[in-house]
Design a protein around this motif. Sequence first.
Motif, PDB file in Angstrom:
ATOM      1  N   PRO A   1      82.931  60.303  42.977  1.00  7.35           N
ATOM      2  CA  PRO A   1      83.626  60.501  44.469  1.00  7.35           C
ATOM      3  C   PRO A   1      81.698  60.615  45.399  1.00  7.35           C
ATOM      4  O   PRO A   1      80.890  60.656  44.969  1.00  7.35           O
ATOM      5  CB  PRO A   1      83.515  62.081  45.291  1.00  7.35           C
ATOM      6  CG  PRO A   1      84.692  61.803  44.045  1.00  7.35           C
ATOM      7  CD  PRO A   1      83.354  61.672  42.431  1.00  7.35           C
ATOM      8  N   LEU A   2      82.245  59.239  46.263  1.00 11.99           N
ATOM      9  CA  LEU A   2      81.221  59.393  46.842  1.00 11.99           C
ATOM     10  C   LEU A   2      80.210  60.467  47.451  1.00 11.99           C
ATOM     11  O   LEU A   2      79.179  60.322  47.548  1.00 11.99           O
ATOM     12  CB  LEU A   2      81.071  57.940  48.344  1.00 11.99           C
ATOM     13  CG  LEU A   2      80.639  57.762  49.328  1.00 11.99           C
ATOM     14  CD1 LEU A   2      79.404  56.666  48.818  1.00 11.99           C
ATOM     15  CD2 LEU A   2      80.748  57.539  50.876  1.00 11.99           C
ATOM     16  N   GLU A   3      80.758  61.949  47.729  1.00 10.18           N
ATOM     17  CA  GLU A   3      80.145  63.188  48.229  1.00 10.18           C
ATOM     18  C   GLU A   3      79.073  63.370  47.027  1.00 10.18           C
ATOM     19  O   GLU A   3      78.349  64.027  47.130  1.00 10.18           O
ATOM     20  CB  GLU A   3      81.338  63.868  48.700  1.00 10.18           C
ATOM     21  CG  GLU A   3      81.947  64.344  47.575  1.00 10.18           C
ATOM     22  CD  GLU A   3      82.999  63.329  48.019  1.00 10.18           C
ATOM     23  OE1 GLU A   3      84.418  64.149  47.741  1.00 10.18           O
ATOM     24  OE2 GLU A   3      83.345  62.078  48.514  1.00 10.18           O
ATOM     25  N   VAL A   4      79.843  63.063  45.883  1.00 10.31           N
ATOM     26  CA  VAL A   4      79.196  63.205  44.551  1.00 10.31           C
ATOM     27  C   VAL A   4      77.752  62.345  44.651  1.00 10.31           C
ATOM     28  O   VAL A   4      76.913  62.606  44.318  1.00 10.31           O
ATOM     29  CB  VAL A   4      80.212  63.692  43.358  1.00 10.31           C
ATOM     30  CG1 VAL A   4      78.828  63.924  42.019  1.00 10.31           C
ATOM     31  CG2 VAL A   4      80.705  64.873  43.842  1.00 10.31           C
ATOM     32  N   LYS A   5      78.136  60.965  44.437  1.00  8.66           N
ATOM     33  CA  LYS A   5      77.186  59.958  44.136  1.00  8.66           C
ATOM     34  C   LYS A   5      76.211  60.628  45.584  1.00  8.66           C
ATOM     35  O   LYS A   5      74.500  59.818  44.835  1.00  8.66           O
ATOM     36  CB  LYS A   5      77.931  59.127  44.430  1.00  8.66           C
ATOM     37  CG  LYS A   5      77.091  57.897  44.120  1.00  8.66           C
ATOM     38  CD  LYS A   5      77.385  56.717  43.448  1.00  8.66           C
ATOM     39  CE  LYS A   5      76.583  55.074  43.381  1.00  8.66           C
ATOM     40  NZ  LYS A   5      77.372  54.259  43.531  1.00  8.66           N
ATOM     41  N   ASN A   6      76.025  60.801  46.510  1.00  9.18           N
ATOM     42  CA  ASN A   6      75.135  61.666  47.311  1.00  9.18           C
ATOM     43  C   ASN A   6      75.124  62.410  47.511  1.00  9.18           C
ATOM     44  O   ASN A   6      73.182  62.573  48.096  1.00  9.18           O
ATOM     45  CB  ASN A   6      75.980  60.606  49.268  1.00  9.18           C
ATOM     46  CG  ASN A   6      75.935  59.633  49.947  1.00  9.18           C
ATOM     47  OD1 ASN A   6      75.661  58.687  49.607  1.00  9.18           O
ATOM     48  ND2 ASN A   6      75.971  59.735  50.850  1.00  9.18           N
ATOM     49  N   GLU A   7      74.631  62.457  46.049  1.00  6.03           N
ATOM     50  CA  GLU A   7      73.914  64.083  45.960  1.00  6.03           C
ATOM     51  C   GLU A   7      73.002  64.082  44.568  1.00  6.03           C
ATOM     52  O   GLU A   7      71.788  64.552  44.628  1.00  6.03           O
ATOM     53  CB  GLU A   7      74.938  64.871  45.226  1.00  6.03           C
ATOM     54  CG  GLU A   7      75.519  65.762  46.886  1.00  6.03           C
ATOM     55  CD  GLU A   7      74.609  66.408  47.679  1.00  6.03           C
ATOM     56  OE1 GLU A   7      73.712  67.070  46.703  1.00  6.03           O
ATOM     57  OE2 GLU A   7      74.558  66.327  48.176  1.00  6.03           O
ATOM     58  N   ILE A   8      73.307  62.873  43.827  1.00  2.09           N
ATOM     59  CA  ILE A   8      72.874  62.487  42.477  1.00  2.09           C
ATOM     60  C   ILE A   8      72.253  60.935  42.079  1.00  2.09           C
ATOM     61  O   ILE A   8      71.668  60.890  41.118  1.00  2.09           O
ATOM     62  CB  ILE A   8      73.650  62.471  41.177  1.00  2.09           C
ATOM     63  CG1 ILE A   8      75.075  61.911  41.481  1.00  2.09           C
ATOM     64  CG2 ILE A   8      74.326  64.248  41.417  1.00  2.09           C
ATOM     65  CD1 ILE A   8      75.553  62.047  40.068  1.00  2.09           C
ATOM     66  N   SER A   9      72.860  60.133  43.293  1.00  2.00           N
ATOM     67  CA  SER A   9      72.297  58.782  42.764  1.00  2.00           C
ATOM     68  C   SER A   9      70.174  58.924  43.022  1.00  2.00           C
ATOM     69  O   SER A   9      69.956  59.855  43.451  1.00  2.00           O
ATOM     70  CB  SER A   9      72.672  57.571  43.710  1.00  2.00           C
ATOM     71  OG  SER A   9      72.397  57.643  45.172  1.00  2.00           O
ATOM     72  N   ALA A  10      69.972  57.923  42.686  1.00  2.00           N
ATOM     73  CA  ALA A  10      68.468  57.360  42.499  1.00  2.00           C
ATOM     74  C   ALA A  10      68.465  57.482  44.119  1.00  2.00           C
ATOM     75  O   ALA A  10      68.236  57.596  44.648  1.00  2.00           O
ATOM     76  CB  ALA A  10      68.398  56.552  41.957  1.00  2.00           C
ATOM     77  N   ARG A  11      69.325  56.463  44.817  1.00  2.00           N
ATOM     78  CA  ARG A  11      69.120  55.952  45.823  1.00  2.00           C
ATOM     79  C   ARG A  11      68.947  57.351  47.393  1.00  2.00           C
ATOM     80  O   ARG A  11      68.161  57.449  47.711  1.00  2.00           O
ATOM     81  CB  ARG A  11      70.008  55.436  46.879  1.00  2.00           C
ATOM     82  CG  ARG A  11      69.987  54.468  48.633  1.00  2.00           C
ATOM     83  CD  ARG A  11      71.075  53.794  48.361  1.00  2.00           C
ATOM     84  NE  ARG A  11      70.328  52.460  47.938  1.00  2.00           N
ATOM     85  CZ  ARG A  11      71.340  51.731  47.137  1.00  2.00           C
ATOM     86  NH1 ARG A  11      72.800  52.042  46.970  1.00  2.00           N
ATOM     87  NH2 ARG A  11      71.318  50.422  46.927  1.00  2.00           N
ATOM     88  N   ALA A  12      69.743  58.443  46.795  1.00  2.00           N
ATOM     89  CA  ALA A  12      70.091  59.209  47.180  1.00  2.00           C
ATOM     90  C   ALA A  12      69.307  60.659  47.282  1.00  2.00           C
ATOM     91  O   ALA A  12      68.836  61.315  48.244  1.00  2.00           O
ATOM     92  CB  ALA A  12      71.217  59.947  46.695  1.00  2.00           C
ATOM     93  N   GLN A  13      68.210  60.556  45.855  1.00  2.75           N
ATOM     94  CA  GLN A  13      67.358  61.386  45.786  1.00  2.75           C
ATOM     95  C   GLN A  13      66.173  60.657  46.605  1.00  2.75           C
ATOM     96  O   GLN A  13      65.213  61.136  47.099  1.00  2.75           O
ATOM     97  CB  GLN A  13      66.470  60.994  44.146  1.00  2.75           C
ATOM     98  CG  GLN A  13      68.215  61.528  43.456  1.00  2.75           C
ATOM     99  CD  GLN A  13      67.318  61.565  41.901  1.00  2.75           C
ATOM    100  OE1 GLN A  13      66.487  61.421  41.460  1.00  2.75           O
ATOM    101  NE2 GLN A  13      68.485  60.838  40.747  1.00  2.75           N
ATOM    102  N   ALA A  14      65.764  59.261  46.414  1.00  4.68           N
ATOM    103  CA  ALA A  14      64.666  59.022  47.236  1.00  4.68           C
ATOM    104  C   ALA A  14      64.781  58.865  48.783  1.00  4.68           C
ATOM    105  O   ALA A  14      64.021  59.172  49.394  1.00  4.68           O
ATOM    106  CB  ALA A  14      64.671  57.595  46.883  1.00  4.68           C
ATOM    107  N   THR A  15      66.288  58.744  49.348  1.00  3.35           N
ATOM    108  CA  THR A  15      66.277  59.081  50.985  1.00  3.35           C
ATOM    109  C   THR A  15      65.722  60.082  51.281  1.00  3.35           C
ATOM    110  O   THR A  15      65.005  60.744  52.269  1.00  3.35           O
ATOM    111  CB  THR A  15      67.431  58.434  50.893  1.00  3.35           C
ATOM    112  OG1 THR A  15      67.973  56.972  50.928  1.00  3.35           O
ATOM    113  CG2 THR A  15      68.322  58.565  52.556  1.00  3.35           C
TER     114      THR A  15
END
Length: 206
Positions: free
Chosen positions: A177-191
Amino acid sequence: MESIVVATGNPHKVKELIPLLQPIARNFHLQTDFFCDEAIEDGDTYLENALKKARHASAKTGLPAIADDSGLSIDALNGEPGIYSARYADKSGNSKPTEAENRQMVLQALQGLPFEQRKAHYYCAVVLVRHPKDPAPIIGMGRWNGEILMEERTAYGVGYDSIFWDRDRFRVAADIPLEVKNEISARAQATKSVVQQWLQDKALRG
């Protein structure tokens, strides 16, 4: 900041980036709201390309700008497709292949390789510039580890998500899910790293 331009017209990136950027600006604009020509991404690294895009957007708009560059790196392919992830299947250099064609190119390149040798990583660089010639841009880097599946698991998902396996969650990235991806993705980490640095800098400046 009052306003910031996000150097992309990609709706998938927008869905990921803007919720994460809420702490640093009141208003967000896409570069496509102002101009259509894109920065020339001729850097050798994600960071170089992200910086080029951020400076280009800031110069075009007169606003602070944030940009990212990301890609998939596969150990068995010596880091490919890397910075060429969006055009991996383009052998002519004159066209942009579809995401499905890129995924098939990866699967073909790994054909016959066992799962334990299919380690892969999503990388992302995010850069924030206060103005076009900012000598000290804020930089964030992210990395999401996984493996490449033997075949696609779903008929949906952006980029390489339908063949990227997250072992920790035992799911293909496209099903996260997007809400989980926004916690773990490379883009989320960098942002998140950029946002944290911005807030720290703001506190120091008073």
